[in-house]
Design a protein around this motif. Structure first.
Motif, PDB file in Angstrom:
ATOM      1  N   ASN A 135      65.738 -25.130  36.180  1.00  0.00           N
ATOM      2  CA  ASN A 135      67.028 -24.616  36.653  1.00  0.00           C
ATOM      3  C   ASN A 135      67.015 -23.119  36.928  1.00  0.00           C
ATOM      4  OD1 ASN A 135      68.166 -27.182  36.408  1.00  0.00           O
ATOM      5  ND2 ASN A 135      68.747 -26.829  34.280  1.00  0.00           N
ATOM      6  N   ARG A 136      65.990 -22.427  36.470  1.00  0.00           N
ATOM      7  CA  ARG A 136      65.986 -20.961  36.552  1.00  0.00           C
ATOM      8  C   ARG A 136      66.093 -20.477  37.999  1.00  0.00           C
ATOM      9  NH1 ARG A 136      60.951 -18.551  33.777  1.00  0.00           N
ATOM     10  NH2 ARG A 136      61.941 -19.607  32.001  1.00  0.00           N
ATOM     11  N   ALA A 137      65.299 -21.048  38.887  1.00  0.00           N
ATOM     12  CA  ALA A 137      65.312 -20.616  40.284  1.00  0.00           C
ATOM     13  C   ALA A 137      66.634 -20.980  40.961  1.00  0.00           C
ATOM     14  CB  ALA A 137      64.144 -21.252  41.037  1.00  0.00           C
ATOM     15  N   ARG A 138      67.163 -22.158  40.646  1.00  0.00           N
ATOM     16  CA  ARG A 138      68.422 -22.574  41.251  1.00  0.00           C
ATOM     17  C   ARG A 138      69.562 -21.662  40.824  1.00  0.00           C
ATOM     18  NH1 ARG A 138      70.847 -27.912  38.910  1.00  0.00           N
ATOM     19  NH2 ARG A 138      71.306 -26.368  37.292  1.00  0.00           N
ATOM     20  N   ASP A 139      69.600 -21.298  39.534  1.00  0.00           N
ATOM     21  CA  ASP A 139      70.688 -20.465  39.032  1.00  0.00           C
ATOM     22  C   ASP A 139      70.598 -19.031  39.545  1.00  0.00           C
ATOM     23  OD1 ASP A 139      71.507 -22.704  37.672  1.00  0.00           O
ATOM     24  OD2 ASP A 139      70.607 -22.109  35.755  1.00  0.00           O
ATOM     25  N   SER A 140      69.365 -18.538  39.714  1.00  0.00           N
ATOM     26  CA  SER A 140      69.201 -17.151  40.155  1.00  0.00           C
ATOM     27  C   SER A 140      69.215 -17.012  41.671  1.00  0.00           C
ATOM     28  CB  SER A 140      67.881 -16.587  39.619  1.00  0.00           C
ATOM     29  OG  SER A 140      66.776 -17.269  40.186  1.00  0.00           O
ATOM     30  N   GLY A 141      68.979 -18.130  42.374  1.00  0.00           N
ATOM     31  CA  GLY A 141      68.920 -18.077  43.827  1.00  0.00           C
ATOM     32  C   GLY A 141      67.614 -17.514  44.364  1.00  0.00           C
ATOM     33  N   GLU A 142      66.640 -17.314  43.491  1.00  0.00           N
ATOM     34  CA  GLU A 142      65.351 -16.767  43.897  1.00  0.00           C
ATOM     35  C   GLU A 142      64.292 -17.872  43.907  1.00  0.00           C
ATOM     36  OE1 GLU A 142      64.443 -13.677  41.197  1.00  0.00           O
ATOM     37  OE2 GLU A 142      66.109 -12.375  41.813  1.00  0.00           O
ATOM     38  N   GLU A 143      63.244 -17.644  44.671  1.00  0.00           N
ATOM     39  CA  GLU A 143      62.150 -18.598  44.692  1.00  0.00           C
ATOM     40  C   GLU A 143      61.340 -18.501  43.400  1.00  0.00           C
ATOM     41  OE1 GLU A 143      59.733 -18.164  48.113  1.00  0.00           O
ATOM     42  OE2 GLU A 143      61.324 -18.657  49.537  1.00  0.00           O
ATOM     43  N   ARG A 144      60.771 -19.625  42.991  1.00  0.00           N
ATOM     44  CA  ARG A 144      59.935 -19.638  41.797  1.00  0.00           C
ATOM     45  C   ARG A 144      58.637 -18.880  42.040  1.00  0.00           C
ATOM     46  NH1 ARG A 144      61.130 -25.364  41.694  1.00  0.00           N
ATOM     47  NH2 ARG A 144      62.713 -25.818  40.117  1.00  0.00           N
ATOM     48  N   SER A 145      58.137 -18.270  40.989  1.00  0.00           N
ATOM     49  CA  SER A 145      56.826 -17.645  41.072  1.00  0.00           C
ATOM     50  C   SER A 145      55.761 -18.731  41.007  1.00  0.00           C
ATOM     51  CB  SER A 145      56.633 -16.656  39.920  1.00  0.00           C
ATOM     52  OG  SER A 145      56.587 -17.349  38.671  1.00  0.00           O
ATOM     53  N   MET A 146      54.565 -18.403  41.463  1.00  0.00           N
ATOM     54  CA  MET A 146      53.471 -19.361  41.402  1.00  0.00           C
ATOM     55  C   MET A 146      53.163 -19.735  39.961  1.00  0.00           C
ATOM     56  SD  MET A 146      51.475 -21.187  43.256  1.00  0.00           S
ATOM     57  CE  MET A 146      51.582 -20.364  44.861  1.00  0.00           C
ATOM     58  N   GLY A 147      53.296 -18.775  39.047  1.00  0.00           N
ATOM     59  CA  GLY A 147      53.054 -19.055  37.633  1.00  0.00           C
ATOM     60  C   GLY A 147      54.025 -20.085  37.082  1.00  0.00           C
ATOM     61  N   ASP A 148      55.310 -19.969  37.444  1.00  0.00           N
ATOM     62  CA  ASP A 148      56.303 -20.946  36.986  1.00  0.00           C
ATOM     63  C   ASP A 148      56.021 -22.324  37.570  1.00  0.00           C
ATOM     64  OD1 ASP A 148      57.627 -19.161  35.401  1.00  0.00           O
ATOM     65  OD2 ASP A 148      59.293 -18.795  36.793  1.00  0.00           O
ATOM     66  N   GLU A 149      55.621 -22.367  38.828  1.00  0.00           N
ATOM     67  CA  GLU A 149      55.337 -23.661  39.453  1.00  0.00           C
ATOM     68  C   GLU A 149      54.141 -24.341  38.797  1.00  0.00           C
ATOM     69  OE1 GLU A 149      54.968 -23.210  43.652  1.00  0.00           O
ATOM     70  OE2 GLU A 149      57.143 -23.178  43.958  1.00  0.00           O
ATOM     71  N   GLU A 150      53.126 -23.577  38.464  1.00  0.00           N
ATOM     72  CA  GLU A 150      51.963 -24.151  37.793  1.00  0.00           C
ATOM     73  C   GLU A 150      52.325 -24.622  36.386  1.00  0.00           C
ATOM     74  OE1 GLU A 150      49.116 -21.040  38.032  1.00  0.00           O
ATOM     75  OE2 GLU A 150      48.509 -21.531  40.084  1.00  0.00           O
ATOM     76  N   LYS A 151      53.221 -23.893  35.723  1.00  0.00           N
ATOM     77  CA  LYS A 151      53.670 -24.310  34.401  1.00  0.00           C
ATOM     78  C   LYS A 151      54.442 -25.630  34.493  1.00  0.00           C
ATOM     79  CE  LYS A 151      55.062 -21.076  31.709  1.00  0.00           C
ATOM     80  NZ  LYS A 151      55.891 -20.026  31.038  1.00  0.00           N
ATOM     81  N   ILE A 152      55.297 -25.760  35.504  1.00  0.00           N
ATOM     82  CA  ILE A 152      56.027 -27.015  35.709  1.00  0.00           C
ATOM     83  C   ILE A 152      55.059 -28.156  35.949  1.00  0.00           C
ATOM     84  CG2 ILE A 152      57.568 -28.240  37.296  1.00  0.00           C
ATOM     85  CD1 ILE A 152      59.076 -25.599  37.680  1.00  0.00           C
ATOM     86  N   GLN A 153      54.046 -27.925  36.762  1.00  0.00           N
ATOM     87  CA  GLN A 153      53.085 -28.983  37.064  1.00  0.00           C
ATOM     88  C   GLN A 153      52.342 -29.430  35.807  1.00  0.00           C
ATOM     89  OE1 GLN A 153      52.524 -30.461  40.351  1.00  0.00           O
ATOM     90  NE2 GLN A 153      51.774 -31.890  38.802  1.00  0.00           N
ATOM     91  N   ARG A 154      52.009 -28.494  34.929  1.00  0.00           N
ATOM     92  CA  ARG A 154      51.339 -28.863  33.681  1.00  0.00           C
ATOM     93  C   ARG A 154      52.254 -29.695  32.793  1.00  0.00           C
ATOM     94  NH1 ARG A 154      49.342 -23.478  33.998  1.00  0.00           N
ATOM     95  NH2 ARG A 154      50.930 -22.746  32.542  1.00  0.00           N
ATOM     96  N   GLN A 155      53.525 -29.291  32.700  1.00  0.00           N
ATOM     97  CA  GLN A 155      54.468 -30.045  31.887  1.00  0.00           C
ATOM     98  C   GLN A 155      54.660 -31.455  32.436  1.00  0.00           C
ATOM     99  OE1 GLN A 155      55.220 -28.943  29.099  1.00  0.00           O
ATOM    100  NE2 GLN A 155      56.342 -27.016  29.025  1.00  0.00           N
ATOM    101  N   VAL A 156      54.695 -31.569  33.762  1.00  0.00           N
ATOM    102  CA  VAL A 156      54.832 -32.881  34.396  1.00  0.00           C
ATOM    103  C   VAL A 156      53.642 -33.767  34.029  1.00  0.00           C
ATOM    104  CG1 VAL A 156      54.783 -34.072  36.628  1.00  0.00           C
ATOM    105  CG2 VAL A 156      56.309 -32.120  36.290  1.00  0.00           C
ATOM    106  N   SER A 157      52.451 -33.189  34.010  1.00  0.00           N
ATOM    107  CA  SER A 157      51.260 -33.960  33.659  1.00  0.00           C
ATOM    108  C   SER A 157      51.353 -34.503  32.240  1.00  0.00           C
ATOM    109  CB  SER A 157      50.009 -33.088  33.811  1.00  0.00           C
ATOM    110  OG  SER A 157      49.862 -32.646  35.149  1.00  0.00           O
ATOM    111  N   PHE A 158      51.897 -33.709  31.302  1.00  0.00           N
ATOM    112  CA  PHE A 158      52.078 -34.188  29.939  1.00  0.00           C
ATOM    113  C   PHE A 158      53.088 -35.335  29.896  1.00  0.00           C
ATOM    114  CE2 PHE A 158      50.803 -29.736  28.507  1.00  0.00           C
ATOM    115  CZ  PHE A 158      49.540 -30.132  28.133  1.00  0.00           C
ATOM    116  N   LEU A 159      54.184 -35.201  30.625  1.00  0.00           N
ATOM    117  CA  LEU A 159      55.216 -36.234  30.623  1.00  0.00           C
ATOM    118  C   LEU A 159      54.675 -37.562  31.134  1.00  0.00           C
ATOM    119  CD1 LEU A 159      58.367 -34.338  31.947  1.00  0.00           C
ATOM    120  CD2 LEU A 159      58.041 -35.286  29.686  1.00  0.00           C
ATOM    121  N   GLU A 160      53.881 -37.505  32.170  1.00  0.00           N
ATOM    122  CA  GLU A 160      53.375 -38.728  32.782  1.00  0.00           C
ATOM    123  C   GLU A 160      52.488 -39.524  31.842  1.00  0.00           C
ATOM    124  OE1 GLU A 160      51.456 -37.377  36.296  1.00  0.00           O
ATOM    125  OE2 GLU A 160      53.319 -37.125  37.432  1.00  0.00           O
TER     126      GLU A 160
END
Length: 228
Positions: free
Chosen positions: A77-102
């Motif tokens: 939600n951070r990018a949506r609430d701030s109106g800014e694009e996500r950093s590459m670091g945040d996107e990679e962190k999301i991808q890692r978390q998604v891998s754990f969930l799966e």
């Protein structure tokens, strides 16, 4: 003729096996135990074992060790609430978390679960891709949509066999155009597939489903949706 002794390294345990020729016809294979010294495995085997230790397995460490849902939702939600694009670091962190969930989905046969019914909004479409999932990319190829930006993607699961997908495009002139496609879908014997018969005609694998999150895998990267 075979030499009297052949020393072979067993890849599984690091022990030395000796192949002894009893005579020209009969040969025997026997284990002589670990080589002289402390018998420690080779360094490359130690590294391989260390890499295996962190992987969650059935009956192993709880999922909470690798994933905190509140933090993950905050990150989405951070990018949506701030109106800014996500950093590459945040996107990679999301991808890692998604891998754990799966690795440990909480719902079996998700395509038949009542949790699937509802409205879902795309929050993550892959590292470096923003919201440009495959249907959106197809729309962007149209000359009429040149310079447009994908503003939102909404997936509505209307019931156990029908869905509606809405893709909103922000045009360079400030206008917004929404493309809506409805479809029926069927699933497979494992109830983890959404196979659309019309509309965008997508073939999606349900990787994760709970009350707040839906993770799908189509022809492109993993797609993370939040319930709205």
């Amino acid at each position: 003729l075979w030499p009297s002794w052949l020393h072979l390294l067993c890849p599984a345990e690091g022990y030395y096996w000796r192949l002894r020729a009893e005579d020209s016809v009969t040969r025997s294979l026997r284990c002589e135990g670990p080589p002289p010294g402390d018998g420690a495995p080779a360094p490359h085997r130690q590294r391989r074992r260390q890499r295996r230790r962190w992987r969650p397995r059935s009956g192993g460490a709880p999922l909470a060790t690798f994933y905190e849902k509140g933090q993950f939702l905050e990150l989405l939600n951070r990018a949506r609430d701030s109106g800014e694009e996500r950093s590459m670091g945040d996107e990679e962190k999301i991808q890692r978390q998604v891998s754990f969930l799966e690795l440990q989905p909480p719902v079996e046969r998700p395509a038949e679960s009542p949790r699937l019914v509802g409205t879902w909004q795309l929050a993550f479409g892959g590292v470096g891709r923003a919201l440009q999932i495959e249907p959106a990319k197809a729309l962007m190829k149209d000359k009429a949509n040149a310079g447009a930006r994908v503003e939102s993607v909404t997936l509505e699961i209307l019931d156990a066999s029908s869905s509606r997908t809405t893709i909103s495009l922000a045009k360079p002139d400030g206008g917004v155009e929404s493309v809506v496609q409805e479809s029926t879908f069927k699933t497979n014997s494992k109830a983890d597939i959404l196979d659309e018969a019309a509309g965008f005609r997508r073939y999606l694998k349900l990787k994760y489903l709970d009350d707040d999150l839906l993770i799908l895998q189509g022809r492109g990267p993993t797609e993370v949706y939040q319930r709205v």
